[in-house]
Design a protein around this motif. Structure first.
Motif: not given
Length: 332
Positions: A308-332
């Motif tokens: 997978p190539e790096l694709i811009e999903k939102s302004p300035g945010h790039f990801v290299s993944c074929f799956v439509d993944f969204h992380g959990s709401k982890t707080i650090i």
């Protein structure tokens, strides 16, 4: 990532393969893909945090950006000039403007020299100061990093781990650089002094308008210090973007795994651990497809054969993944 006049560093399609030699004639039999088509920009006065597991190629990227090793291919543009283009680049000028903070400061010192000689050496080599002026500049540098001038007569073996790292930082700043690579600068330190060094780096950045490439395996530290984050896995970038955006809306399973591995003191805030299966794949002649595929529980058939190539999903945010993944709401 797009080009911008505010960028102090522009890394374009950077590649570094190390040969593994064998046979009677010592010819390369295979190649270690340490850095494989990496691109990113760093804006002047900001910090890019490069994060990933040990062995993913982070330190190699840092050394390539500082021209400490030669790339297999690709470009590194510093202040609009290609540092690998000998026709347009002055080596000594670059060394004054770009410096490194080592992971283990002590191993980078000449233990036969005292602190004054260690911190003052760049000033002597570049003909900036000598004699009384040299001593005054060294004292000022020590004060800048929170050390007393009296420490100048001490030798490295007499210093605490935090003092050694402060001396290393002072030496890195001696030539008044604009760009600094901080290569795991707190990983060799006691827990009690890590926050002190991180806060020092932040303060110095504001005071001196420094630009950092901050390398670490600890995503929590990267988040604290960085304006932008680049997540690296086996020689490739898998996610990049503004720090707040990457943490709030992380889009790659590996970024999620790094984040959920961070210990959280409050049990109510803890998210389920994203335990990775298997080992990090070898960078020696890696197979086609996504390099995270063997360890990813979200992988699909396409991941095995296509990279997978790096694709811009939102302004300035790039990801290299074929799956439509969204992380959990982890707080650090």
């Amino acid at each position: 990532m797009t080009e911008n006049n505010d960028n102090i560093i522009e890394v374009k399609n950077l590649v570094k393969y190390f040969p593994l030699r064998g046979g009677l004639l010592g010819q390369p039999t295979s190649w270690v893909h340490a850095v494989d088509d990496v691109s990113f920009n760093i804006k002047r006065g900001q910090t890019l945090g490069l994060v990933g597991e040990s062995g993913c190629g982070k330190t190699t990227v840092g050394r390539l950006v500082l021209k400490l090793i030669e790339p297999t291919s690709g470009e590194v543009i510093f202040n609009s000039k290609n540092i690998y283009d000998e026709k347009f680049w002055k080596e000594k000028e670059f060394r004054r403007n770009a410096q490194i903070i080592f992971q283990d400061a002590f191993s980078s010192f000449d233990i036969r020299k005292n602190v004054e000689s260690i911190v003052g050496e760049p000033l002597l080599v570049h003909g900036i100061a000598q004699g009384k002026e040299l001593k005054e500049k060294v004292d000022d540098l020590l004060k800048l990093v929170g050390l007393k001038p009296e420490i100048a007569k001490e030798y490295p073996h007499t210093l605490s781990s935090g003092q050694k790292q402060c001396v290393g930082i002072a030496r890195s700043l001696a030539l008044n650089p604009t760009f600094v690579v901080a290569d795991e600068p707190i990983s060799a330190l006691d827990v009690s002094v890590r926050a002190q060094i991180l806060n020092l780096l932040k303060d110095l950045q504001k005071k001196l308008n420094l630009t950092y490439l901050f390398i670490s395996h600890d995503i929590r530290v990267v988040y604290y210090l960085s304006d932008y984050i680049a997540v690296m896995y086996v020689g490739k970038l898998v996610e990049t973007g503004p720090a707040e955006e990457v943490f709030a809306h992380r889009l790659h399973p590996y970024t999620e795994a790094l984040l959920t591995a961070v210990p959280i003191e409050d049990p109510k805030m803890r998210a389920p651990k994203e335990i990775l299966q298997g080992e990090v794949p070898s960078p020696v002649d890696p197979p086609p497809g996504c390099r995270f595929y063997p360890r990813c529980k979200y992988a699909i058939a396409k991941c095995k054969d296509e990279n997978p190539e790096l694709i811009e999903k939102s302004p300035g945010h790039f990801v290299s993944c074929f799956v439509d993944f969204h992380g959990s709401k982890t707080i650090i």
